[in-house]
Design an enzyme around this catalytic site. Structure first.
Site, mmCIF file in Angstrom:
data_model
loop_
_atom_site.group_PDB
_atom_site.id
_atom_site.type_symbol
_atom_site.label_atom_id
_atom_site.label_comp_id
_atom_site.label_asym_id
_atom_site.label_seq_id
_atom_site.Cartn_x
_atom_site.Cartn_y
_atom_site.Cartn_z
ATOM 1 C CB CYS A 1 -7.692 -0.384 -4.386
ATOM 2 S SG CYS A 1 -7.369 -1.602 -5.689
ATOM 3 C CD GLU B 1 -7.668 0.206 -0.486
ATOM 4 O OE1 GLU B 1 -7.385 -0.992 -0.637
ATOM 5 O OE2 GLU B 1 -7.251 1.121 -1.242
ATOM 6 C CG ASP C 1 -6.160 -6.143 -0.728
ATOM 7 O OD1 ASP C 1 -6.796 -5.373 -1.472
ATOM 8 O OD2 ASP C 1 -5.094 -5.814 -0.163
ATOM 9 C CD GLN D 1 -3.050 -0.945 0.258
ATOM 10 O OE1 GLN D 1 -3.180 0.096 -0.390
ATOM 11 N NE2 GLN D 1 -3.865 -1.975 0.117
#
Length: 681
Positions: A554, A597, A526, A418
């Site tokens: 994202c 996010e 994710d 990230q």
């Protein structure tokens, strides 16, 4: 291509008679030609367009834009023919909206400028710009462009004013910030309100998309939400980023020339397809930290002193292409240098590599510590090399370490992390809270708790929750990322985590069969910006042991499609018990941008009620670096809108969701209780 008809070819009949053989005579030795004569002969082209001798100099080019997608070069030549524009040749590629005219010299170009201004295509004037060498600049100033737009009612509006002059460095910095961080002029509290409203719109779209995917048997929870045009689940207040300026730990920089023709390492000022290849400095960029800026200055000084030119994306020639810089909280920096070696001798490449190592090793500073340099040779035409393209370590360490939530994570040159380290810590804390929070149904008490980390990457999410569950199983298809995840587990002494390199659609059924019904299974996904693969979604639905699913997004556009596929009614192609959305929350990992996010919690328990008590959101950070405060003062916000416009915006923002305890320092609009599907305590 600039002429309608071909010139007639005249055939001449030979009347020569055979010549009798003569004694062989040696010809005189050829005289050495001047180098300038050779260059001039090489430039001569056996064609003349518009009465101009066909001696080409590609440094004088005119880029025309505003063409339809399938406008051909023949149509362009026919369009320009009545205006007698003295170009040597033209280039129009199909499916692109721009063309290039090549001129002999500066005089020919300047003579063509007023003629181009008279050309009309479907009643619209052509947009043109001049390119000399590796620079791409427009000959029109902002004032001229505004005046031209006011005089023509049909002139299409421009989204951004492009940088035209070489001397106005303030406009260049302003343009870069407007492009990279488009919300940097807006106050941070207003940014959060805007992103909260965007998240609510995403949740409303999920309801519509789910109903569209479930045409013949729509889930019951979508009926009430569709009637009220409300979100698919509860939306908690957005969490602000702990750091709002200089938060990026990874930056990709382009190597090129600035508007003054000097070598520069920074951000591109435009798109290559528009003929713009100039690069701008990043000294005033809002989201880049100072240690990366200092490291970039060191690298730019070396590149400027080397005899290797930067890569030109239009001619596909040059050496230096781009540089990727990543850092950690200890200001340790890894650098990946990408170069194009076509037509360059290997000895020259080895020599410049050694000079780079010597220069960087002697330029260490307390503000930045370049501890590793990696080298990548890429000769393709695309801007980015493929993910599996080889990268070789040239000097220094193999990786650096970052500490998050009391754990140490290894970061290599190709690791995905990230970009906001402090914001990532907040993200992982919330994911851990959602996975380990107690539910109303206590039937799972006494059963082992398993966590499936799908798209695990380097294992940051799974390892941060290893102490809260009995076992962590991570799955990913990138072998290097799985190796890093297992190394991170060993480095932190975590023995209840296992990371497997295998597609999720292959591994999840095997894990489901092994665990059976004797374990309480939660899953965390994710995915990349493209979202989950359809086969992965089918595997998650078919994995009956998963009681709770936490989705980290994202890209909210991908979230809409994936959430609808997870929650839609069963069908012949999408089997398994559907999930039900319960709670969503946003985390601002990208201040001053429109990105955000998001975490979304799904479950399969029909009797489950959303009774999560979220941890308190941190206050909006008020302290900013001095350089950022000065930058804000030099570029003040636009003037406040009138009362009528403010009332209109307030009416449009009325449906926005909020909880009873808004984020400190953030203006959040309220929503009537009856318009929400359920409230959180």
């Amino acid at each position: 291509k600039g002429m309608e008809e071909e010139e007639p070819v005249v055939m001449v009949e030979s009347s020569l008679q055979p010549v009798p053989e003569a004694p062989l005579q040696l010809a005189p030795p050829p005289q050495e030609e001047d180098e300038d004569d050779i260059k001039q002969q090489a430039q001569v082209v056996t064609r003349c367009v518009g009465g101009v001798p066909a001696v080409e100099d590609e440094k004088w080019e005119m880029h025309l834009s505003g063409f339809p997608k399938f406008f051909t070069d023949k149509k362009l030549a026919k369009l320009l023919e009545p205006h007698h524009i003295g170009y040597t040749r033209l280039k129009k590629i199909a499916k692109l909206h721009f063309a290039i005219l090549f001129f002999q010299n500066k005089e020919a170009y300047e003579a063509a400028v007023p003629k181009i201004a008279e050309v009309r295509l479907q009643g619209q004037p052509l947009q043109y710009m001049r390119r000399t060498g590796n620079q791409a600049v427009t000959p029109q100033t902002v004032s001229q462009r505004k005046e031209r737009a006011n005089n023509s009612a049909t002139q299409p509006p421009r989204k951004r004013a492009r940088v035209e002059t070489k001397s106005d460095k303030g406009k260049v910095a302003q343009y870069i910030n407007d492009t990279v961080t488009p919300l940097w002029r807006t106050s941070y509290s207003d940014q959060l309100v805007q992103k909260q409203r965007a998240l609510r719109d995403i949740l409303v779209r999920i309801v519509k998309r789910t109903r569209y995917e479930s045409k013949y048997m729509r889930p019951q929870w979508t009926n009430e939400a569709s009637k009220r045009n409300s979100p698919c689940c509860e939306l908690a207040p957005i969490y602000p980023s702990p750091v709002v300026a200089g938060y990026r730990n990874r930056v990709s920089l382009t190597v090129g020339q600035d508007l003054e023709g000097k070598i520069c390492v920074g951000f591109a000022l435009g798109r290559t397809q528009h003929g713009l290849t100039s690069v701008s400095d990043i000294a005033d960029t809002v989201n880049v930290p100072q240690d990366i800026k200092d490291a970039r200055n060191v690298l730019q000084n070396f590149l400027g002193s080397s005899n290797m030119p930067p890569y030109d994306k239009l001619t596909h020639s040059g050496f230096w292409r781009q540089i990727e810089v990543r850092t950690n909280r200890q200001h340790e920096i890894l650098v990946v240098v990408q170069c194009a070696t076509t037509g360059i001798e290997e000895t020259a490449v080895v020599d410049v590599k050694q000079k780079l190592v010597d220069y960087v090793s002697k330029s260490a500073s307390p503000s930045h510590k370049i501890v590793g340099i990696f080298w990548q040779e890429y000769n393709g035409q695309s801007n980015k090399a493929p993910e599996n393209h080889p990268i070789d370590k040239m000097w220094g360490v193999d990786h650096i370490w970052e500490t998050m939530l009391g754990l140490r994570f290894q970061i290599s040159a190709t690791s995905f992390t990230q970009v906001n380290t402090e914001g990532a810590e907040l993200l992982y804390e919330l994911v851990r809270f959602f996975v380990t929070s107690d539910q109303v149904n206590t039937a799972d008490a006494g059963r082992e708790k398993y966590l499936l980390d799908v798209c695990c990457g380097t294992g940051t999410i799974g390892l941060s929750m290893a102490a809260s569950v009995d076992r962590v199983i991570g799955v990913d298809i990138v072998s290097s990322a799985v190796e890093d995840a297992n190394r991170n587990a060993a480095a932190n002494g975590i023995q209840n985590a296992l990371f497997i390199c295998n597609p999720a659609e292959v591994e999840l059924p095997l894990i489901n069969d092994r665990l059976g019904l004797n374990a309480h299974v939660s899953a965390v996904v994710d995915p990349p910006r493209s979202g989950l693969h359809p086969t992965t979604i089918k595997a998650l639905r078919a994995c009956t042991g998963i009681n709770k699913l936490v989705y980290v997004s994202c890209n909210q556009n991908s979230l809409v499609n994936d959430a609808a596929a997870l929650c839609r009614a069963p069908s012949k192609h999408m089997k398994g018990v559907p999930f039900v959305p319960r709670l969503a929350v946003g985390i601002d990992l990208f201040p001053h941008t429109e990105l955000c996010e998001a975490i979304m919690v799904f479950d399969r328990n029909p009797s489950f009620e959303a009774r999560h008590t979220l941890p308190p959101a941190p206050a909006v950070p008020l302290e900013v670096p001095e350089w950022f405060a000065g930058l804000m003062q030099s570029h003040p916000q636009p003037q406040n809108k009138g009362e009528g416009e403010q009332e209109k915006e307030a009416e449009e923002a009325q449906p926005m969701d909020a909880t009873a305890a808004p984020t400190p320092g953030v203006a959040v609009e309220s929503t009537p209780e009856e318009s929400l599907p359920g409230r959180a305590t």
